[in-house]
Design a protein around this motif. Structure first.
Motif, PDB file in Angstrom:
ATOM      1  N   TYR A  21      -4.897   4.904  -4.826  1.00  0.00           N
ATOM      2  CA  TYR A  21      -3.823   5.878  -5.011  1.00  0.00           C
ATOM      3  C   TYR A  21      -3.995   6.634  -6.326  1.00  0.00           C
ATOM      4  CZ  TYR A  21       0.844   7.656  -6.106  1.00  0.00           C
ATOM      5  OH  TYR A  21       1.889   8.460  -6.475  1.00  0.00           O
TER       6      TYR A  21
ATOM      7  N   ASN B  36       5.996   3.705   0.270  1.00  0.00           N
ATOM      8  CA  ASN B  36       5.462   2.352   0.167  1.00  0.00           C
ATOM      9  C   ASN B  36       5.340   1.739   1.549  1.00  0.00           C
ATOM     10  OD1 ASN B  36       5.212   2.222  -2.650  1.00  0.00           O
ATOM     11  ND2 ASN B  36       7.343   1.618  -2.910  1.00  0.00           N
ATOM     12  N   VAL B  37       4.245   1.039   1.793  1.00  0.00           N
ATOM     13  CA  VAL B  37       3.976   0.385   3.070  1.00  0.00           C
ATOM     14  C   VAL B  37       3.708  -1.089   2.804  1.00  0.00           C
ATOM     15  CG1 VAL B  37       2.460   0.289   5.072  1.00  0.00           C
ATOM     16  CG2 VAL B  37       2.997   2.494   4.029  1.00  0.00           C
TER      17      VAL B  37
ATOM     18  N   SER C  34     -11.782   5.944   2.718  1.00  0.00           N
ATOM     19  CA  SER C  34     -10.535   5.588   3.389  1.00  0.00           C
ATOM     20  C   SER C  34     -10.375   6.458   4.632  1.00  0.00           C
ATOM     21  CB  SER C  34      -9.344   5.797   2.449  1.00  0.00           C
ATOM     22  OG  SER C  34      -8.132   5.414   3.067  1.00  0.00           O
TER      23      SER C  34
ATOM     24  N   THR D  22      -2.938   9.502   4.642  1.00  0.00           N
ATOM     25  CA  THR D  22      -3.848   8.384   4.399  1.00  0.00           C
ATOM     26  C   THR D  22      -3.083   7.223   3.784  1.00  0.00           C
ATOM     27  OG1 THR D  22      -5.926   7.712   3.330  1.00  0.00           O
ATOM     28  CG2 THR D  22      -4.492   9.198   2.088  1.00  0.00           C
ATOM     29  N   ILE D  23      -3.546   6.012   4.003  1.00  0.00           N
ATOM     30  CA  ILE D  23      -2.928   4.821   3.431  1.00  0.00           C
ATOM     31  C   ILE D  23      -3.919   4.184   2.469  1.00  0.00           C
ATOM     32  CG2 ILE D  23      -2.014   2.508   3.923  1.00  0.00           C
ATOM     33  CD1 ILE D  23      -1.013   3.575   6.577  1.00  0.00           C
TER      34      ILE D  23
ATOM     35  N   MET E 280       1.078  -3.508   7.983  1.00  0.00           N
ATOM     36  CA  MET E 280       0.320  -2.659   8.903  1.00  0.00           C
ATOM     37  C   MET E 280      -0.237  -3.543  10.004  1.00  0.00           C
ATOM     38  SD  MET E 280      -1.783  -0.198   6.308  1.00  0.00           S
ATOM     39  CE  MET E 280      -2.488  -1.615   5.485  1.00  0.00           C
TER      40      MET E 280
ATOM     41  N   LYS F  51       0.852  -1.193   0.000  1.00  0.00           N
ATOM     42  CA  LYS F  51       0.000   0.000   0.000  1.00  0.00           C
ATOM     43  C   LYS F  51       0.884   1.239   0.000  1.00  0.00           C
ATOM     44  CE  LYS F  51      -3.984  -2.106   2.312  1.00  0.00           C
ATOM     45  NZ  LYS F  51      -4.937  -1.891   1.218  1.00  0.00           N
ATOM     46  N   ARG F  52       0.260   2.381  -0.166  1.00  0.00           N
ATOM     47  CA  ARG F  52       1.010   3.636  -0.212  1.00  0.00           C
ATOM     48  C   ARG F  52       0.530   4.590   0.882  1.00  0.00           C
ATOM     49  NH1 ARG F  52       0.930   1.872  -5.518  1.00  0.00           N
ATOM     50  NH2 ARG F  52       2.898   2.086  -6.643  1.00  0.00           N
ATOM     51  N   ARG F  53       1.498   5.171   1.544  1.00  0.00           N
ATOM     52  CA  ARG F  53       1.210   6.184   2.570  1.00  0.00           C
ATOM     53  C   ARG F  53       1.378   7.546   1.908  1.00  0.00           C
ATOM     54  NH1 ARG F  53       4.269   9.042   6.663  1.00  0.00           N
ATOM     55  NH2 ARG F  53       3.090   9.222   8.629  1.00  0.00           N
TER      56      ARG F  53
END
Length: 285
Positions: A249, A269-270, A221, A242-243, A273, A197-199
Motif C-alpha cells: 500500500y 480495510n479488508v 499484485s 487492487t488489494i 478474503m 489488507k487494503r482495497r
C-alpha cells in the motif's frame, strides 16, 4: 504425525501463555475480565476450591453442555485446550503459592493480562482452536436464541465482569468491565490486524494503463477494472481496484502521488478474503 505433534506443541505453548496471563496478572488484580477464569476468581470467594479447580469444573460442565445441546461441534482441539488450561493453572499454584501482583497496581495488571492473553488466544484462534469456556456459551446462545456469536460472547463476558460486584469494590467492577471491552478490541487486533489488507480503488484521467501495468508487473499484485459513471456529468471512467498489504500500500500510494497526483483514490480495510470454487454443476459450494 509430525504435523499433529507440531500443532499440539504450538497449542500447548499458547495455552501456557494464556494460563500465565491469568495467574500472574488477572488473579492478583481480582478483576473478572470476560473468561471462565474470571468467573472462577469470583466463585473462589464462595466455593472452597482453588481457581484452577473451579476453572476445570466449569470447563468440564460447559463441554458436556455443549455436546448435549449443540452436538459434536467441539473438536479435539477445544477439548484439549479447555482441560489443559486449568492444569497449567494448578501447576502455577503449586510452584508459586505466594502469587502477588508483579506491577503493584490492579489497573496495570489488567492491562498486562489483556496483551499477554490476547497473544495466546490469537495463536489458538489462528489454529482453529480456542480455550473453550465462553466460546461454548456463545454457541449455545447462538443455536437456541439465534443470537449473533460476537454479541453472545460480549454479553457473556459483560455478565461475568458485572458478577464481580457481588464480591469486590467499585474500582474492581469498573476494571472488570473496561478490561472486558478492551480485551475484545485488542484480541481483534491480534487476530485480524496482522492479516489486514487494503482495497485500493483508483480513478485516473490520463494514466490508467500505466498505473494498472505498474500494479501487475512491478508490485506483482492483481487488479480488476470496472466502468464507473459520474452522476453529475455522466462521464464514464475506468476504476482500478487492487488489494494490497501494508508495505504494498505504501509503495502504491508513493507511486500514484508521484506519477498522477490528480488521481481519485478511495481505500477500504479488508479483514477476510475467500475464494469459493465452483462445483461440477456450475454453482458454488
Amino acid at each position: 504425525m509430525v504435523r499433529r505433534i507440531r500443532e499440539l506443541s504450538v497449542m500447548t505453548g499458547a495455552t501456557l501463555i494464556t494460563a500465565a496471563a491469568v495467574f500472574f496478572f488477572l488473579i492478583p488484580s481480582h478483576a473478572a475480565v470476560s473468561s471462565v477464569s474470571g468467573l472462577a476468581i469470583v466463585l473462589s470467594n464462595f466455593v472452597p476450591l482453588s481457581i484452577s479447580g473451579i476453572t476445570m469444573l466449569l470447563n468440564v460442565v460447559l463441554l458436556i453442555a455443549g455436546f448435549l445441546l449443540c452436538g459434536h461441534e467441539f473438536g479435539f482441539k477445544t477439548i484439549y485446550t479447555s482441560l489443559l488450561l486449568p492444569v497449567f493453572l494448578g501447576l502455577f499454584e503449586f510452584f508459586f503459592p505466594d502469587n502477588k501482583s508483579l506491577t503493584g497496581d490492579a489497573a496495570l495488571d489488567v492491562a498486562c493480562y489483556i496483551f499477554v492473553v490476547s497473544l495466546g488466544l490469537s495463536i489458538l484462534f489462528n489454529m482453529n482452536a480456542s480455550s473453550g469456556g465462553l466460546d461454548i456459551v456463545a454457541k449455545i446462545l447462538n443455536k437456541y436464541l439465534h443470537m449473533d456469536l460476537g454479541r453472545a460472547m460480549s454479553m457473556s463476558g459483560m455478565l461475568i465482569a458485572l458478577s464481580s460486584a457481588f464480591v469486590y469494590d467499585k474500582k474492581t467492577v469498573v476494571l472488570s468491565v473496561l478490561g472486558t471491552y478492551l480485551n475484545g478490541m485488542v484480541l481483534d487486533h491480534f487476530i485480524f490486524g496482522q492479516k489486514m489488507k487494503r482495497r485500493v480503488c483508483v480513478i485516473s484521467k490520463d494514466k490508467e494503463e500505466q498505473i494498472c501495468d505498474w500494479i501487475i508487473h512491478t508490485l506483482k499484485s492483481g487488479a480488476t477494472i470496472y466502468q464507473a459513471k459520474g452522476a453529475y456529468e455522466g462521464t464514464v471512467r475506468n476504476e482500478i481496484i487492487t488489494i494490497v498489504d501494508k508495505n504494498e500500500y505504501q509503495k502504491l500510494m508513493q507511486y500514484i502521488i508521484r506519477e498522477d497526483p490528480a488521481a481519485f483514490i478511495t481505500v477500504y480495510n479488508v479483514s477476510d478474503m475467500r475464494y469459493i470454487p465452483k462445483n461440477r454443476s456450475g454453482g458454488t459450494k
